[in-house]
Design a protein around this motif. Structure first.
Motif, PDB file in Angstrom:
ATOM      1  N   MET A  67       0.944  -1.205  -0.104  1.00  0.00           N
ATOM      2  CA  MET A  67      -0.082   0.127  -0.071  1.00  0.00           C
ATOM      3  C   MET A  67       0.541   1.402  -0.187  1.00  0.00           C
ATOM      4  N   THR A  68       0.612   2.518  -1.023  1.00  0.00           N
ATOM      5  CA  THR A  68       1.647   3.690  -0.832  1.00  0.00           C
ATOM      6  C   THR A  68       0.888   4.611  -0.091  1.00  0.00           C
ATOM      7  N   VAL A  69       1.240   5.144   1.062  1.00  0.00           N
ATOM      8  CA  VAL A  69       0.553   5.932   1.713  1.00  0.00           C
ATOM      9  C   VAL A  69       0.308   7.551   0.774  1.00  0.00           C
ATOM     10  N   PHE A  70       1.107   7.590   0.899  1.00  0.00           N
ATOM     11  CA  PHE A  70       0.672   9.058   0.387  1.00  0.00           C
ATOM     12  C   PHE A  70       0.758   9.408  -1.623  1.00  0.00           C
ATOM     13  N   SER A  86      -3.331  14.091   2.750  1.00  0.00           N
ATOM     14  CA  SER A  86      -2.605  13.255   4.087  1.00  0.00           C
ATOM     15  C   SER A  86      -3.929  12.368   4.911  1.00  0.00           C
ATOM     16  N   THR A 105      -4.985   7.332   1.233  1.00  0.00           N
ATOM     17  CA  THR A 105      -4.534   6.917   0.756  1.00  0.00           C
ATOM     18  C   THR A 105      -3.764   6.996  -0.568  1.00  0.00           C
ATOM     19  N   ASP A 128      -4.468   4.523  -2.576  1.00  0.00           N
ATOM     20  CA  ASP A 128      -5.291   3.460  -3.256  1.00  0.00           C
ATOM     21  C   ASP A 128      -6.503   4.234  -2.561  1.00  0.00           C
ATOM     22  N   GLU A 129      -7.437   4.721  -1.986  1.00  0.00           N
ATOM     23  CA  GLU A 129      -8.425   5.276  -1.960  1.00  0.00           C
ATOM     24  C   GLU A 129      -8.350   6.798  -2.675  1.00  0.00           C
TER      25      GLU A 129
END
Length: 114
Positions: free
Chosen positions: A1-4, A100, A103, A105-106
């Motif tokens: 998962m990529t955070v930013f 921030s 994510t 993905d979102e």
């Protein structure tokens, strides 16, 4: 998962916005940096998607239309963030808060308003 989410600022976005976002530690590139000035909005969205970046724009009308077209055609994009035309500091703050909070993905395949 990529955070930013990695960001790509549209041609109509001030270069200062990218600088301010980078100062927050975000991964940002711009249309001029990528050498794609003068491309259509559709081409810009295709490019952003091909490099896995969420496009950031002031152009609500065209990108709403493109988002709907992508959804109707079951095509994927890395996200679209529409920001009202304000001063660069407020624009960067709005974008910073949004990325921030969500994510990458979102943000993917979403049309968001900052």
């Amino acid at each position: 998962m990529t955070v930013f989410a990695a960001l790509y600022t549209d041609e109509d976005m001030s270069a200062l916005v990218a600088t301010l976002l980078r100062s927050r530690g975000l991964d940002v590139t711009t249309v001029p940096e990528q050498g794609v000035l003068g491309k259509t909005d559709s081409e810009q969205l295709e490019f952003a998607t091909s490099v896995g970046r969420c496009i950031v724009t002031h152009n609500r009308v065209d990108f709403e239309r493109l988002h709907l077209q992508y959804m109707e055609e079951d095509k994927q994009h890395s996200g679209i963030i529409v920001v009202p035309q304000k001063n660069a500091y407020e624009v960067a703050q709005r974008i910073g808060i949004l990325v921030s909070t969500l994510t990458a993905d979102e943000i993917r395949n979403q049309l968001l308003y900052a």
